[in-house]
Write an enzyme that holds these catalytic residues in place. Sequence first.
Site, PDB file in Angstrom:
ATOM      1  N   ALA A  61       4.209   3.885   2.622  1.00  0.00           N
ATOM      2  CA  ALA A  61       5.231   4.686   1.951  1.00  0.00           C
ATOM      3  C   ALA A  61       5.343   5.994   2.734  1.00  0.00           C
ATOM      4  CB  ALA A  61       4.824   4.941   0.510  1.00  0.00           C
ATOM      5  N   GLY A 106       1.850   0.924   1.736  1.00  0.00           N
ATOM      6  CA  GLY A 106       3.022   0.211   1.233  1.00  0.00           C
ATOM      7  C   GLY A 106       3.498  -0.877   2.189  1.00  0.00           C
ATOM      8  N   GLU A 109       1.404  -3.764   1.402  1.00  0.00           N
ATOM      9  CA  GLU A 109       1.843  -4.263   0.085  1.00  0.00           C
ATOM     10  C   GLU A 109       3.145  -5.067   0.206  1.00  0.00           C
ATOM     11  OE1 GLU A 109       1.327  -0.210  -1.308  1.00  0.00           O
ATOM     12  OE2 GLU A 109       0.274  -1.006  -3.058  1.00  0.00           O
ATOM     13  N   GLU A 129      -4.770   4.511   1.153  1.00  0.00           N
ATOM     14  CA  GLU A 129      -4.305   5.499   0.166  1.00  0.00           C
ATOM     15  C   GLU A 129      -5.379   6.439  -0.365  1.00  0.00           C
ATOM     16  OE1 GLU A 129      -3.409   2.332   0.237  1.00  0.00           O
ATOM     17  OE2 GLU A 129      -1.296   2.096  -0.218  1.00  0.00           O
TER      18      GLU A 129
HETATM   19  N1  DAK Z   1       4.884   8.342   6.234  1.00  0.00           N
HETATM   20  C1  DAK Z   1       5.609   9.241   6.927  1.00  0.00           C
HETATM   21  N2  DAK Z   1       5.584   9.380   8.257  1.00  0.00           N
HETATM   22  C2  DAK Z   1       4.766   8.562   8.940  1.00  0.00           C
HETATM   23  C3  DAK Z   1       3.958   7.583   8.296  1.00  0.00           C
HETATM   24  C4  DAK Z   1       4.052   7.485   6.869  1.00  0.00           C
HETATM   25  N3  DAK Z   1       3.377   6.565   6.160  1.00  0.00           N
HETATM   26  N4  DAK Z   1       3.248   6.942   9.236  1.00  0.00           N
HETATM   27  C5  DAK Z   1       3.608   7.487  10.425  1.00  0.00           C
HETATM   28  N5  DAK Z   1       4.514   8.459  10.258  1.00  0.00           N
HETATM   29  C6  DAK Z   1       5.150   9.283  11.284  1.00  0.00           C
HETATM   30  C7  DAK Z   1       4.180  10.311  11.839  1.00  0.00           C
HETATM   31  O1  DAK Z   1       4.123  11.439  10.999  1.00  0.00           O
HETATM   32  C8  DAK Z   1       4.820  10.613  13.171  1.00  0.00           C
HETATM   33  O2  DAK Z   1       5.934  11.486  12.961  1.00  0.00           O
HETATM   34  P1  DAK Z   1       6.192  12.711  13.979  1.00  0.00           P
HETATM   35  O3  DAK Z   1       4.936  13.471  14.027  1.00  0.00           O
HETATM   36  O4  DAK Z   1       6.525  12.016  15.294  1.00  0.00           O
HETATM   37  O5  DAK Z   1       7.353  13.426  13.371  1.00  0.00           O
HETATM   38  C9  DAK Z   1       5.414   9.279  13.592  1.00  0.00           C
HETATM   39  O6  DAK Z   1       5.494   8.476  12.396  1.00  0.00           O
HETATM   40  C10 DAK Z   1       4.518   8.540  14.574  1.00  0.00           C
HETATM   41  O7  DAK Z   1       3.228   8.492  14.020  1.00  0.00           O
HETATM   42  P2  DAK Z   1       1.923   9.021  14.784  1.00  0.00           P
HETATM   43  O8  DAK Z   1       2.271  10.080  15.799  1.00  0.00           O
HETATM   44  O9  DAK Z   1       0.912   9.370  13.753  1.00  0.00           O
HETATM   45  O10 DAK Z   1       1.501   7.704  15.579  1.00  0.00           O
HETATM   46  P3  DAK Z   1       0.033   7.281  16.015  1.00  0.00           P
HETATM   47  O11 DAK Z   1       0.216   6.109  16.909  1.00  0.00           O
HETATM   48  O12 DAK Z   1      -0.752   8.443  16.508  1.00  0.00           O
HETATM   49  O13 DAK Z   1      -0.669   6.789  14.657  1.00  0.00           O
HETATM   50  C11 DAK Z   1      -0.778   5.632  12.547  1.00  0.00           C
HETATM   51  C12 DAK Z   1      -0.163   5.669  13.982  1.00  0.00           C
HETATM   52  C13 DAK Z   1      -0.080   4.481  11.797  1.00  0.00           C
HETATM   53  C14 DAK Z   1      -2.270   5.293  12.665  1.00  0.00           C
HETATM   54  C15 DAK Z   1      -0.578   6.976  11.863  1.00  0.00           C
HETATM   55  O14 DAK Z   1       0.813   7.320  11.954  1.00  0.00           O
HETATM   56  C16 DAK Z   1      -0.933   6.959  10.415  1.00  0.00           C
HETATM   57  O15 DAK Z   1      -2.111   7.004  10.050  1.00  0.00           O
HETATM   58  N6  DAK Z   1       0.076   6.937   9.542  1.00  0.00           N
HETATM   59  C17 DAK Z   1      -0.114   6.995   8.099  1.00  0.00           C
HETATM   60  C18 DAK Z   1      -0.604   5.672   7.610  1.00  0.00           C
HETATM   61  C19 DAK Z   1      -0.864   5.712   6.134  1.00  0.00           C
HETATM   62  O16 DAK Z   1      -1.698   6.473   5.651  1.00  0.00           O
HETATM   63  N7  DAK Z   1      -0.148   4.883   5.444  1.00  0.00           N
HETATM   64  C20 DAK Z   1      -0.254   4.784   3.997  1.00  0.00           C
HETATM   65  C21 DAK Z   1       0.744   5.694   3.421  1.00  0.00           C
HETATM   66  S1  DAK Z   1       0.467   5.911   1.699  1.00  0.00           S
HETATM   67  C22 DAK Z   1       2.592   5.076  -5.078  1.00  0.00           C
HETATM   68  C23 DAK Z   1       3.595   4.489  -4.339  1.00  0.00           C
HETATM   69  C24 DAK Z   1       3.321   4.053  -3.103  1.00  0.00           C
HETATM   70  C25 DAK Z   1       2.073   4.184  -2.568  1.00  0.00           C
HETATM   71  C26 DAK Z   1       1.087   4.770  -3.299  1.00  0.00           C
HETATM   72  C27 DAK Z   1       1.327   5.212  -4.561  1.00  0.00           C
HETATM   73  N8  DAK Z   1       2.914   5.595  -6.321  1.00  0.00           N
HETATM   74  C28 DAK Z   1       4.193   6.142  -6.529  1.00  0.00           C
HETATM   75  C29 DAK Z   1       1.908   5.746  -7.336  1.00  0.00           C
HETATM   76  C30 DAK Z   1       1.860   3.812  -1.220  1.00  0.00           C
HETATM   77  C31 DAK Z   1       1.266   4.726  -0.441  1.00  0.00           C
HETATM   78  C32 DAK Z   1       1.219   4.610   0.989  1.00  0.00           C
HETATM   79  O17 DAK Z   1       1.708   3.694   1.589  1.00  0.00           O
END
Ligand code: DAK
Length: 252
Positions: A61, A106, A109, A129
């Site tokens: 997400a 997400g 998911e 998360e």
């Molecule tokens: N959201 C927003 N931007 C994201 C992103 C994300 N999930 N993942 C990557 N990006 C963006 C980065 O910020 C970066 O943007 P700029 O800095 O270029 O502006 C760009 O994509 C490229 O990413 P990186 O520079 O970080 O690329 P790397 O190769 O260094 O790293 C990575 C790739 C996938 C390991 C890293 O980007 C990363 O860790 N990303 C976050 C992964 C993550 O934590 N995903 C889970 C998100 S939380 C709920 C509803 C939904 C959910 C939970 C609760 N409720 C309403 C209760 C679900 C939650 C999630 O999914």
Amino acid sequence: MLTEKDGGVALVTVNRPQVLNALNREVLLKLRKVLEELESSPDIRVVIITGAGDKSFVAGADIAGMVEMTPDDAREFSRLGHETFGFIDAMTKPVIAAINGYALGGGLELALACDIRVAAENARLGQPEVGLGIIPGFGGTQRLSRLVGPGRAKDLILTGRTVTAGEALSMGLVEYVVPQGEALSFARRVASQILEKSPSAVTRAKSAINRGLDIPLEQGLRLEEEEFSLCFSHPDQKEGMRAFLEKRKPRY
Ligand code: DAK
């Protein structure tokens, strides 16, 4: 969101490569709309979902869109995700995830809501998360444990660790691992195998499996009896069995 149709198969591509295809409200609404259209398109029999670019399926997400959410906003966002992914479960057509890179939060998911998962060797999967101070909100706490068991689901969700495609295969989190760059072409091969089969039987099988997951075995077996007997009210049953006996390919 990009959609391409080719010979009974629709390819849906989540297209925000600048943020590794992170899901925001707008993307979820578009995904839902596209899937509804495909469900009601008689020419489409299998759907493949993938992510734009060669690095990511969906990296979760959109964290930037969630950072300032209130509990009410979060509930609404979570509900939107549940409705969208729940629609995949309810679709009569099989949906295949072609996981071409990161499938995190997400994104995993979304893949979990699909019927079959094909991962490229470079795919990395996880539910990170808890590291962000939240829990999976698009079905991860429920679908992950149903797919891989509660122990593995707790390991992944409580540690937030990311697994390789190979580890995902070994725990039953994905069904296939293929070389980098080939997730989509392999998903098309799986789709073409499904296309050769009776569409009505495929639909009944998906529905029986999905509905049976949430009920006791005895009730599930009654459900199977019902679905099995209903196959005999469809012309595909006669065609499939006659084709076998006549040593020819069935025409569905
Ligand atoms: N959201 C927003 N931007 C994201 C992103 C994300 N999930 N993942 C990557 N990006 C963006 C980065 O910020 C970066 O943007 P700029 O800095 O270029 O502006 C760009 O994509 C490229 O990413 P990186 O520079 O970080 O690329 P790397 O190769 O260094 O790293 C990575 C790739 C996938 C390991 C890293 O980007 C990363 O860790 N990303 C976050 C992964 C993550 O934590 N995903 C889970 C998100 S939380 C709920 C509803 C939904 C959910 C939970 C609760 N409720 C309403 C209760 C679900 C939650 C999630 O999914």
